[in-house]
Motif scaffolding. Structure first.
Motif, PDB file in Angstrom:
ATOM      1  N   UNK A  54       0.845  -1.188   0.000  1.00  0.00           N
ATOM      2  CA  UNK A  54       0.000   0.000   0.000  1.00  0.00           C
ATOM      3  C   UNK A  54       0.880   1.237   0.000  1.00  0.00           C
ATOM      4  N   UNK A  55       0.373   2.299  -0.543  1.00  0.00           N
ATOM      5  CA  UNK A  55       1.112   3.558  -0.545  1.00  0.00           C
ATOM      6  C   UNK A  55       0.674   4.413  -1.710  1.00  0.00           C
ATOM      7  N   UNK A  56       1.349   5.514  -1.872  1.00  0.00           N
ATOM      8  CA  UNK A  56       1.035   6.434  -2.953  1.00  0.00           C
ATOM      9  C   UNK A  56       2.267   7.261  -3.264  1.00  0.00           C
ATOM     10  N   UNK A  57       2.339   7.743  -4.464  1.00  0.00           N
ATOM     11  CA  UNK A  57       3.357   8.695  -4.856  1.00  0.00           C
ATOM     12  C   UNK A  57       2.673  10.050  -4.889  1.00  0.00           C
ATOM     13  N   UNK A  58       3.180  10.987  -4.122  1.00  0.00           N
ATOM     14  CA  UNK A  58       2.533  12.287  -4.026  1.00  0.00           C
ATOM     15  C   UNK A  58       3.316  13.329  -4.809  1.00  0.00           C
ATOM     16  N   UNK A  59       2.638  14.381  -5.241  1.00  0.00           N
ATOM     17  CA  UNK A  59       3.337  15.467  -5.930  1.00  0.00           C
ATOM     18  C   UNK A  59       4.366  16.097  -5.000  1.00  0.00           C
ATOM     19  N   UNK A  60       5.392  16.667  -5.588  1.00  0.00           N
ATOM     20  CA  UNK A  60       6.410  17.301  -4.765  1.00  0.00           C
ATOM     21  C   UNK A  60       7.017  18.498  -5.476  1.00  0.00           C
ATOM     22  N   UNK A  61       7.562  19.377  -4.674  1.00  0.00           N
ATOM     23  CA  UNK A  61       8.304  20.543  -5.144  1.00  0.00           C
ATOM     24  C   UNK A  61       9.349  20.865  -4.098  1.00  0.00           C
TER      25      UNK A  61
ATOM     26  N   UNK B 166       8.999  27.568  -6.543  1.00  0.00           N
ATOM     27  CA  UNK B 166       9.168  26.123  -6.538  1.00  0.00           C
ATOM     28  C   UNK B 166      10.220  25.684  -7.552  1.00  0.00           C
ATOM     29  N   UNK B 167      10.936  24.616  -7.232  1.00  0.00           N
ATOM     30  CA  UNK B 167      11.907  24.015  -8.149  1.00  0.00           C
ATOM     31  C   UNK B 167      11.747  22.495  -8.117  1.00  0.00           C
ATOM     32  N   UNK B 168      12.132  21.854  -9.203  1.00  0.00           N
ATOM     33  CA  UNK B 168      12.059  20.395  -9.307  1.00  0.00           C
ATOM     34  C   UNK B 168      10.666  19.871  -8.968  1.00  0.00           C
ATOM     35  N   UNK B 169       9.652  20.543  -9.482  1.00  0.00           N
ATOM     36  CA  UNK B 169       8.273  20.141  -9.195  1.00  0.00           C
ATOM     37  C   UNK B 169       7.867  18.973 -10.083  1.00  0.00           C
TER      38      UNK B 169
ATOM     39  N   UNK C 205      -3.492  27.261  11.004  1.00  0.00           N
ATOM     40  CA  UNK C 205      -4.542  26.305  10.623  1.00  0.00           C
ATOM     41  C   UNK C 205      -5.518  26.843   9.580  1.00  0.00           C
ATOM     42  N   UNK C 206      -5.304  28.050   9.092  1.00  0.00           N
ATOM     43  CA  UNK C 206      -6.186  28.627   8.069  1.00  0.00           C
ATOM     44  C   UNK C 206      -5.434  28.674   6.744  1.00  0.00           C
ATOM     45  N   UNK C 207      -5.625  27.653   5.899  1.00  0.00           N
ATOM     46  CA  UNK C 207      -4.830  27.590   4.663  1.00  0.00           C
ATOM     47  C   UNK C 207      -5.311  28.566   3.587  1.00  0.00           C
ATOM     48  N   UNK C 208      -4.359  28.984   2.776  1.00  0.00           N
ATOM     49  CA  UNK C 208      -4.657  29.693   1.535  1.00  0.00           C
ATOM     50  C   UNK C 208      -4.229  28.763   0.405  1.00  0.00           C
ATOM     51  N   UNK C 209      -4.878  28.899  -0.738  1.00  0.00           N
ATOM     52  CA  UNK C 209      -4.647  27.982  -1.849  1.00  0.00           C
ATOM     53  C   UNK C 209      -3.987  28.701  -3.020  1.00  0.00           C
ATOM     54  N   UNK C 210      -3.034  28.025  -3.629  1.00  0.00           N
ATOM     55  CA  UNK C 210      -2.391  28.484  -4.856  1.00  0.00           C
ATOM     56  C   UNK C 210      -2.592  27.403  -5.908  1.00  0.00           C
ATOM     57  N   UNK C 211      -2.700  27.791  -7.164  1.00  0.00           N
ATOM     58  CA  UNK C 211      -2.747  26.811  -8.252  1.00  0.00           C
ATOM     59  C   UNK C 211      -2.074  27.412  -9.475  1.00  0.00           C
ATOM     60  N   UNK C 212      -1.580  26.522 -10.338  1.00  0.00           N
ATOM     61  CA  UNK C 212      -0.936  26.929 -11.580  1.00  0.00           C
ATOM     62  C   UNK C 212      -1.111  25.801 -12.579  1.00  0.00           C
ATOM     63  N   UNK C 213      -1.088  26.143 -13.832  1.00  0.00           N
ATOM     64  CA  UNK C 213      -1.346  25.158 -14.890  1.00  0.00           C
ATOM     65  C   UNK C 213      -0.099  24.396 -15.299  1.00  0.00           C
ATOM     66  N   UNK C 214       1.027  24.882 -15.002  1.00  0.00           N
ATOM     67  CA  UNK C 214       2.286  24.235 -15.373  1.00  0.00           C
ATOM     68  C   UNK C 214       3.406  25.232 -15.212  1.00  0.00           C
ATOM     69  N   UNK C 215       4.595  24.795 -15.473  1.00  0.00           N
ATOM     70  CA  UNK C 215       5.733  25.678 -15.323  1.00  0.00           C
ATOM     71  C   UNK C 215       6.163  25.787 -13.879  1.00  0.00           C
ATOM     72  N   UNK C 216       6.895  26.832 -13.587  1.00  0.00           N
ATOM     73  CA  UNK C 216       7.459  27.041 -12.260  1.00  0.00           C
ATOM     74  C   UNK C 216       6.448  27.772 -11.374  1.00  0.00           C
ATOM     75  N   UNK C 217       6.068  27.183 -10.234  1.00  0.00           N
ATOM     76  CA  UNK C 217       5.127  27.868  -9.357  1.00  0.00           C
ATOM     77  C   UNK C 217       5.815  28.986  -8.577  1.00  0.00           C
TER      78      UNK C 217
END
Length: 172
Positions: A37-44, A79-82, A130-142
């Protein structure tokens, strides 16, 4: 009596040869299933581990009344090496100002001011961790862009007003 053992395809085959030329074959099969069991998660990674926002020198007259703020100043985490990351959830932990816990309490000689943090697109970032803010990007360097400013929270006294905060990033 001679014994010959052979391992083939997960089965143990034992052959016993007797002196009279008669052979008896016994099959024994043991099997074991592994469940993995396990998963590969996104990373940066981050280009820098420390980012500084310089609020510069602000005249007390710019903070005329409670709630007035200095102009916003900006800095970014890059971010690098995302791999597989297209979103980030960010929280910040710092000492909250006793007059208003939405803001960071600075240290130094200044009084009546706090530090307000937000994302470059205006999402408030309180220091509660404990109050998160969200970022998103379509590709490239975040680039996770933040803004800070001084905000008046009480009677003013001039002096230094600096703070440090811990930013935690969860890549998605």
């Amino acid at each position: 009596m001679n014994k010959i053992r052979t391992h083939a395809r997960g089965r143990l085959l034992t052959t016993t040869v007797l002196a009279m030329g008669m052979a008896t074959i016994v099959h024994a099969e043991d099997s074991l299933d592994f469940e993995v069991q396990g998963a590969v998660t996104p990373s940066c990674g981050l280009a820098l581990s420390r980012v500084r926002i310089d609020l510069d020198t602000v005249a007390a007259s710019e903070l005329g009344a409670v709630g007035d703020g200095s102009r916003w100043r900006e800095a970014s985490f890059t971010g690098v090496d995302c791999i597989g990351a297209t979103k980030a959830s960010v929280t910040m932990r710092a000492a909250a100002h006793p007059a208003d816990p939405r803001y960071i309490a600075p240290v130094g000689g200044a009084e009546g001011v706090a530090i307000e943090m937000r994302t470059a697109d205006g999402q408030s970032l309180p220091p509660d961790g404990s109050s998160p803010v969200e970022f998103s990007w379509m590709g490239g360097v975040p680039a996770l862009a933040f803004q800070a400013r001084y905000i008046r929270v009480g009677p003013l006294k001039a002096g230094d007003a600096v703070a440090t905060a811990l930013v935690q990033i969860q890549w998605e």
